[in-house]
Motif scaffolding. Structure first.
Motif, PDB file in Angstrom:
ATOM      1  N   ASN A   1      -0.370  15.412  -1.184  1.00 41.53           N
ATOM      2  CA  ASN A   1      -0.108  14.146  -0.499  1.00 41.53           C
ATOM      3  C   ASN A   1       1.178  14.271   0.294  1.00 41.53           C
ATOM      4  O   ASN A   1       2.202  14.683  -0.257  1.00 41.53           O
ATOM      5  N   GLU A   2       1.097  13.984   1.564  1.00 42.57           N
ATOM      6  CA  GLU A   2       2.297  13.961   2.416  1.00 42.57           C
ATOM      7  C   GLU A   2       3.278  15.084   2.082  1.00 42.57           C
ATOM      8  O   GLU A   2       4.385  14.843   1.599  1.00 42.57           O
TER       9      GLU A   2
ATOM     10  N   GLU B   1      -3.432   6.011   6.019  1.00 42.21           N
ATOM     11  CA  GLU B   1      -2.633   5.004   5.321  1.00 42.21           C
ATOM     12  C   GLU B   1      -1.923   4.134   6.353  1.00 42.21           C
ATOM     13  O   GLU B   1      -1.332   4.644   7.314  1.00 42.21           O
TER      14      GLU B   1
ATOM     15  N   TRP C   1       9.592   0.159   0.620  1.00 40.86           N
ATOM     16  CA  TRP C   1      10.634   1.177   0.560  1.00 40.86           C
ATOM     17  C   TRP C   1      11.712   1.025   1.626  1.00 40.86           C
ATOM     18  O   TRP C   1      12.598   1.862   1.705  1.00 40.86           O
TER      19      TRP C   1
ATOM     20  N   GLU D   1       6.110   0.427  -6.358  1.00 42.77           N
ATOM     21  CA  GLU D   1       5.380  -0.129  -5.215  1.00 42.77           C
ATOM     22  C   GLU D   1       4.729  -1.469  -5.524  1.00 42.77           C
ATOM     23  O   GLU D   1       3.796  -1.895  -4.852  1.00 42.77           O
TER      24      GLU D   1
ATOM     25  N   HIS E   1       4.618  -3.667  -2.591  1.00 37.26           N
ATOM     26  CA  HIS E   1       3.990  -3.125  -1.375  1.00 37.26           C
ATOM     27  C   HIS E   1       2.690  -3.888  -1.150  1.00 37.26           C
ATOM     28  O   HIS E   1       1.891  -4.057  -2.073  1.00 37.26           O
TER      29      HIS E   1
HETATM   30  C1  GAL Z   1       3.106   6.954   1.533  1.00 39.71           C
HETATM   31  C2  GAL Z   1       2.446   7.586   0.317  1.00 39.71           C
HETATM   32  C3  GAL Z   1       1.682   6.573  -0.504  1.00 39.71           C
HETATM   33  C4  GAL Z   1       2.481   5.316  -0.693  1.00 39.71           C
HETATM   34  C5  GAL Z   1       2.906   4.789   0.650  1.00 39.71           C
HETATM   35  C6  GAL Z   1       3.691   3.507   0.589  1.00 39.71           C
HETATM   36  O1  GAL Z   1       4.159   7.706   1.975  1.00 39.71           O
HETATM   37  O2  GAL Z   1       1.570   8.604   0.703  1.00 39.71           O
HETATM   38  O3  GAL Z   1       1.342   7.152  -1.738  1.00 39.71           O
HETATM   39  O4  GAL Z   1       3.585   5.592  -1.496  1.00 39.71           O
HETATM   40  O5  GAL Z   1       3.712   5.745   1.292  1.00 39.71           O
HETATM   41  O6  GAL Z   1       4.066   3.050   1.861  1.00 39.71           O
END
Ligand code: GAL
Length: 688
Positions: free
Chosen positions: A150-151, A307, A315, A355, A358
């Motif tokens: 992931n990323e 995403e 964040w 999160e 979020h």
């Molecule tokens: C991305 C990440 C996700 C989630 C998201 C929140 O960077 O891949 O898992 O954390 O940010 O904005």
């Protein structure tokens, strides 16, 4: 072999973390997913500890159930290999896999992605899990895409531990073969840095003062390669077990740390995670540049927005929500720029963890949440847009992106100014094009640029003879090249070109740079262009136009009267040089002038808040008009055009016209040649 995502229609869905919820919630999730029009779901991104709760003991039962539930509801799956975060047992057994910062601090377990990407131990365990996942699920009809890790680069993009040091030395040996070659390339005769052996070399940890800039540059290259090596190791396992399934890893828009062109070559489908800040009124302009990279990374091929947030993230310092309509605009923007999917982090808002605030498709309030309402409406709309698939974005202008040069320009402590960055310049130049209504593609060195009328090169600090030759040939064949300040300065070893800038670009640009002239912080100077155009600059160069015509000169200050912008004919094309950083209005005027000269059509009615992008497939065009302004627009439609999206916000008015309301989206299908125009605004729009 081309592996594509087999999915009916536009992908719509998001990250689903069922492990955070009791089983009785799963049924409700799937029911609501169907209600919202979801057809594609990402699972198991951070599930390693549940899938392998003890070393070598796999427990796939819960994931089997999730996969069957989704499949039963007709929802396809983007299956993560689950290797993004090692479980605690692995970290405690092998604490040496934890990453270390440049000052020697070992980062503790307690967040995510806590591993060194050079660690052979981490790799061995990750590959075992990947193989187990591939063998278990690779043939399942619901699984349509592999989501590796992931990323890469999120949280940890560089590691200075001893294992990384060994890996770095191996990389250096392969690159230089002999220590003499490394000493030459690194210029170790400066400051007594000479090495007798590769074993004496360490990564550029915190030191007494400025660190050798070539050592730093090589460490940047190495770190990107090291992550790519880990990625391709997983890809190889997946290809071995499931040769027909496409593979992706989600990008983080234009991330400085990873050479995404190299990553794109190793995957089948480019995917992006995009989080434009709702508090920034220009965030969508930068998003448009990010999306230019996503399609440019694979030569214009379709990509997926994997995403985005349905509203606020969790964040930022202050996490501002998206106002009603903005998420929809953001989603259509990605589609306008070549995406074939709109996905979210995440499906259901978390109740715990970092999160929990979020936004998600399904907010804490459930079905009644605004995000669920807005996302469901979008999901229904997207089901009508299958015709978009296969169409490609139309652009006359490209911008060159080169990671090597970006990294070299980011070396601290050794440059005339630390305020110049590729991304800063790229965003400024792109903003000028955007506000003129001109779509820009991002392209790499070595790609075929022949379809573009103009190639923008906002900065090319590190310029190799090979890249200079490609730029030369492009202009000679009729293209217009525009090069920005502080370009052609160093070679691939970060050594200043003999004779100074613009080095190998000199025959193309016809200029010589004597000195770079950054202005003190807070000061600016004036540039006077021919024809009474004006611009304010913040940094400039003492430039001699030896074989080029000056079209703008510095006015006042130490550079008074010297050329600031030059142009020369080069074969059938032309080459412009902008020796300074102009503020927005001046840059826009200059770019406008260049576009006019190169026969690039600008759009009346565009601006900061109105974006028009065209996708085309054969003789069929799709024009997207995205109205982020607070006022409505009158849009003219060609005869026979079909409004695919507009609905309540674009009621058909007089024949061939429609009104697009504030924060509205219009998608029109029409023929090859005819076009959609913004003909009037109901009030003065704010433009840059
Ligand atoms: C991305 C990440 C996700 C989630 C998201 C929140 O960077 O891949 O898992 O954390 O940010 O904005």
């Amino acid at each position: 072999m081309t592996r594509t995502l087999e999915l009916d229609g536009i992908a719509f869905g998001g990250d689903y973390n069922p492990e955070q919820w009791p089983r009785e919630v799963w049924e409700e999730d799937v029911r609501l997913m169907r209600q919202a029009g979801v057809n594609f779901i990402t699972v198991s991104v951070f599930s390693w500890p549940l899938l392998e709760p003890e070393e070598g003991c796999f427990d796939f039962g819960w994931l089997d159930d999730v996969v069957e539930l989704l499949h039963g509801a007709g929802i396809a799956i983007d299956l993560a290999t689950a290797t993004a975060t090692p479980p605690a047992w692995l970290v405690r057994k092998y604490p040496q896999i934890l990453p270390v910062t440049a000052d020697g601090t070992q980062l503790e377990f307690g967040s995510r992605q806590a591993y060194c990407f050079s660690s052979p131990i981490f790799r061995q365990y990750a590959l075992r899990l990947t193989r187990a996942m591939a063998e278990r699920y690779g043939k399942h009809p619901a699984v349509r895409l592999w989501h590796v890790s992931n990323e890469y680069g999120d949280h940890v993009s560089r590691c200075w531990c001893d294992t990384s040091a060994v890996h770095f030395r191996t990389w250096l040996r392969a690159k230089y073969t002999s220590i003499e070659a490394l000493n030459d390339a690194w210029g170790t005769s400066c400051w007594g840095q000479h090495y007798l052996d590769f074993e004496a070399i360490e990564p550029p940890r915190e030191s007494t003062g400025p660190i050798n800039s070539t050592q730093r540059l090589d460490f940047e290259r190495f770190s990107s390669d090291a992550m790519l090596e880990l990625f391709t190791a997983e890809v190889d396992v997946l290809r071995d077990v499931t040769p027909d399934l496409p593979v992706t890893t989600n990008f983080m828009s234009i991330l400085h740390e990873l050479d995404y062109f190299a990553f794109a070559d190793a995957e089948d489908i480019v995917t992006d995670d995009a989080y434009p800040d709702p508090a920034d009124p220009g965030a969508h302009i930068d998003a448009s540049l990010n999306y230019a990279l996503m399609r440019g990374a694979k030569g214009g091929a379709p990509w997926l927005l994997l995403e985005q947030s349905a509203s606020a993230v969790s964040w930022r310092d202050i996490n501002v929500p998206k106002a009603p309509g903005v998420m929809r605009l953001d989603s259509y923007q990605a589609l306008a720029h070549g995406a074939e999917g709109v996905m979210y982090f995440q499906w259901r808002a978390a109740r715990f963890g970092p999160e929990k605030f979020h936004a998600a498709i399904l907010g804490h309030r459930g079905e009644a949440s605004r995000t669920f309402q807005e996302c469901s409406m979008l999901g229904a709309e997207l089901q009508q847009l299958g015709a978009l698939k296969g169409s490609r974005v139309v652009a006359d202008v490209a911008m060159l992106c080169n990671w090597d040069s970006k990294w070299a320009l980011a070396a601290p402590d050794s440059l005339p100014t630390n305020r110049l960055s590729w991304i800063g310049q790229a965003r400024d130049w792109h903003r000028a094009s955007f506000t003129l209504g001109v779509t820009v593609d991002l392209v790499r060195a070595g790609a075929d640029w022949s379809a573009y009328k103009v190639l923008l090169v906002p900065n090319l600090y590190l310029a190799t003879p090979a890249l200079a030759a490609q730029l030369d040939a492009y202009a000679a064949a009729g293209g217009t090249v525009v090069v920005g300040a502080f370009s052609g300065v160093v070679d691939e070893n970060d050594h200043v070109h003999h004779g100074g800038a613009p080095g190998p670009l000199r025959p193309l640009l016809g200029v010589e740079v004597d000195e770079v002239w950054p202005l003190p912080a807070g000061e600016s100077g004036q540039v006077r262009m021919d024809g009474d155009l004006h611009g304010v600059h913040t940094a400039g160069e003492w430039l001699d136009a030896v074989d080029a015509r000056s079209v703008a000169s510095y006015s006042g200050g130490e550079l008074d009267g010297r050329p600031a912008v030059t142009v020369r004919q080069h074969g059938a094309g032309s080459a412009w040089y902008l020796s300074t950083c102009l503020e927005d209005a001046g840059l826009r005027e200059l770019v406008h002038r260049i576009f006019l000269a190169a026969d690039v059509t600008t759009r009346d009615g565009a601006g900061r808040d109105v974006e028009v992008v065209v996708r085309r497939n054969g003789d069929t065009s799709f024009t997207f008009v995205l109205n982020r302004s607070a006022t409505s627009l009158d849009v003219s439609l060609p005869t026979g055009a079909a409004v695919l999206v507009g609905g309540s916000d674009a009621g058909q008015g007089a024949e061939g016209r429609c009104q697009l309301q504030a924060r509205g989206v219009l998608v029109v299908q029409h023929g090859y040649d005819d076009s959609v125009h913004v003909v009037a605004r109901s009030a003065q729009l704010q433009t840059v």
